[in-house]
Design a protein around this motif. Structure first.
Motif, PDB file in Angstrom:
ATOM      1  N   ALA A 249      11.238   9.589   0.424  1.00  0.00           N
ATOM      2  CA  ALA A 249      10.877   8.707  -0.699  1.00  0.00           C
ATOM      3  C   ALA A 249      12.131   8.375  -1.507  1.00  0.00           C
ATOM      4  O   ALA A 249      13.063   9.184  -1.587  1.00  0.00           O
ATOM      5  N   LEU A 250      12.126   7.182  -2.097  1.00  0.00           N
ATOM      6  CA  LEU A 250      13.145   6.863  -3.098  1.00  0.00           C
ATOM      7  C   LEU A 250      12.805   7.660  -4.347  1.00  0.00           C
ATOM      8  O   LEU A 250      11.630   7.735  -4.719  1.00  0.00           O
ATOM      9  N   VAL A 251      13.816   8.250  -4.976  1.00  0.00           N
ATOM     10  CA  VAL A 251      13.540   8.979  -6.219  1.00  0.00           C
ATOM     11  C   VAL A 251      14.266   8.280  -7.366  1.00  0.00           C
ATOM     12  O   VAL A 251      15.490   8.116  -7.344  1.00  0.00           O
TER      13      VAL A 251
ATOM     14  N   LEU B  91       7.870   6.325  -3.070  1.00  0.00           N
ATOM     15  CA  LEU B  91       8.607   6.336  -4.343  1.00  0.00           C
ATOM     16  C   LEU B  91       8.114   7.496  -5.200  1.00  0.00           C
ATOM     17  O   LEU B  91       6.905   7.675  -5.383  1.00  0.00           O
ATOM     18  N   LEU B  92       9.082   8.272  -5.704  1.00  0.00           N
ATOM     19  CA  LEU B  92       8.775   9.291  -6.712  1.00  0.00           C
ATOM     20  C   LEU B  92       9.434   8.826  -7.996  1.00  0.00           C
ATOM     21  O   LEU B  92      10.661   8.688  -8.057  1.00  0.00           O
TER      22      LEU B  92
ATOM     23  N   ASN C 226       0.797  -1.229   0.000  1.00  0.00           N
ATOM     24  CA  ASN C 226       0.000   0.000   0.000  1.00  0.00           C
ATOM     25  C   ASN C 226       0.831   1.282   0.000  1.00  0.00           C
ATOM     26  O   ASN C 226       0.334   2.354   0.347  1.00  0.00           O
ATOM     27  N   ALA C 227       2.097   1.172  -0.369  1.00  0.00           N
ATOM     28  CA  ALA C 227       2.975   2.350  -0.386  1.00  0.00           C
ATOM     29  C   ALA C 227       2.474   3.363  -1.415  1.00  0.00           C
ATOM     30  O   ALA C 227       1.886   2.998  -2.442  1.00  0.00           O
ATOM     31  N   ILE C 228       2.738   4.628  -1.117  1.00  0.00           N
ATOM     32  CA  ILE C 228       2.322   5.692  -2.041  1.00  0.00           C
ATOM     33  C   ILE C 228       3.407   5.913  -3.097  1.00  0.00           C
ATOM     34  O   ILE C 228       4.582   6.096  -2.770  1.00  0.00           O
ATOM     35  N   VAL C 229       2.978   5.876  -4.358  1.00  0.00           N
ATOM     36  CA  VAL C 229       3.896   6.100  -5.483  1.00  0.00           C
ATOM     37  C   VAL C 229       3.406   7.320  -6.255  1.00  0.00           C
ATOM     38  O   VAL C 229       2.239   7.393  -6.642  1.00  0.00           O
ATOM     39  N   VAL C 230       4.301   8.286  -6.453  1.00  0.00           N
ATOM     40  CA  VAL C 230       3.974   9.461  -7.272  1.00  0.00           C
ATOM     41  C   VAL C 230       4.681   9.274  -8.614  1.00  0.00           C
ATOM     42  O   VAL C 230       5.889   9.016  -8.665  1.00  0.00           O
TER      43      VAL C 230
END
Ligand SMILES: Cc1ncc(COP(=O)(O)O)c(C=O)c1O
Length: 349
Positions: free
Chosen positions: A139-141, A111-112, A63-67
């Motif tokens: 966030a990891l970019v 994560l972006l 359920n992690a947020i990813v942009v």
């Protein structure tokens, strides 16, 4: 001079540093060491560009947020939407060249995912500023750096955690290999990604790796020539009466030319342009070319061209008559003569 194309799926115990092929081979390591040194990090090679995004997302908690971009390379978008649909991730899609849009979406992100220039609208992300927003949330970019190649844009030096390439494109450079690569600053992250590769079974084949390793030897030369051709053709297309507008970040007329040139050292080998007229005319134009191959993909020594919306997955944000041209290393006079004559034959006046 060359690492042999070893076709072993297993290795005699005690006689070799490798055990089973899925964990990697001498060729895998040779390719990773070259890309890692060019991009300034630790590289992990995969069986395709799309396999890399699956490996990265696999590291995220449930359920992690990813942009991610609302329209960029469609394979990535389709995959992220699939994962969101089964609640594996929460996906926030944004206009990726708009920092305010990233800022509005970034809270809590794990994560972006960036792409600059985007495929095929050539939107330019303010990479350093976007990374700062991503890192404000820990966030990891990651940046899809495929269009620029390692010789034009260096995401890790700009502060990204992960630089991604479909090495199928300019790194291999001869339209003969399906392969992808991630390069990261952090050695532990590289190990985790390697672990994903083992368990997802996404090691590239020996021949593909060999071809990519051979291809990268001429990347700088090929890219210089192709980009020189691309700039010249972009200028000519911009002045052509059949062309509505050109999207090429190496042209001063590009809306984010300065932003792009502050973070990359050239416009690249892909030129997009929107034709006047209708879909039928645009298709006829692609079919009338003699030197340009009417084919998808990009980054090869041979020039390829296509109307992107011929693919059902291409987002509606891409105009119906947008043509994506991947410029090769042929003589630019020949490439232009072919384009000009195909345009004349379709757009008679
Ligand atoms: C920008 C970009 N990223 C990723 C990919 C996916 O790479 P692959 O086809 O090697 O899986 C592509 C392929 O067209 C691409 O253009």
């Amino acid at each position: 001079m060359n690492v042999p194309i070893g076709l072993s799926s297993t290795f005699i115990a005690g006689e070799n540093s490798h055990g089973y092929v899925r964990e990697g081979t001498d060729l895998t390591e040779a390719f990773e060491s070259v890309i890692g040194s060019v991009e300034g990090g630790h590289s992990v090679v995969f069986s395709s560009g799309i396999a890399t995004i699956n490996a990265v997302v696999d590291l995220l908690p449930a359920n992690a947020i990813v942009v991610a971009p609302n329209h960029a390379y469609p394979g990535n978008s389709v995959r992220l939407r699939e994962l969101a649909a089964v609640n594996r991730i929460q996906l926030r899609e944004v206009q990726i060249d708009d920092l305010d849009a990233i800022r509005d979406a970034i809270t809590g992100a794990a994560l972006l995912w960036l792409e600059s220039p985007t495929n095929p609208l050539m939107e330019i992300v303010d990479i350093k500023a976007a990374i700062k927003l991503g890192h404000s949330q820990n966030a990891l970019v990651a940046i899809d750096n495929t269009f620029m190649s390692p010789v034009r844009q260096q995401p890790l030096a700009l502060g990204a955690d992960i630089s991604m390439h479909s090495a199928t494109k300019s790194i291999s450079g001869h339209s003969d290999s399906l392969i992808g690569v991630l390069t990261v600053k952090d050695v532990e992250l590289a190990q985790k990604l390697r672990g994903r590769r083992v368990l997802q079974g996404t090691l590239p084949g020996a021949l593909e790796t060999f071809l990519a390793l051979r291809g990268i030897r001429t990347l700088g030369l090929r890219y210089d020539r192709a980009e020189q051709n691309a700039l010249e053709l972009a200028k000519k297309l911009e002045a052509h009466s059949a062309v509505d507008y050109v999207l090429y970040p190496g042209l001063a007329s590009h809306k984010n030319y300065e932003r792009h040139m502050s973070q990359a050292s050239g416009g690249g080998q892909v030129v997009c342009f929107v034709l006047k007229g209708d879909v039928e005319q645009a298709e006829k134009f692609c079919n009338s070319l003699k030197i340009w191959a009417h084919a998808t993909s990009l980054g090869g020594v041979e020039s390829t061209i296509e109307r992107r919306r011929r693919w059902p997955v291409e987002p509606v944000a891409t105009p119906e008559t947008l043509i994506r041209a991947s410029v090769g290393i042929e003589k630019v006079e020949d490439l232009w003569a072919d384009l000009d004559s195909a345009l004349k034959s379709v757009y008679k006046n």
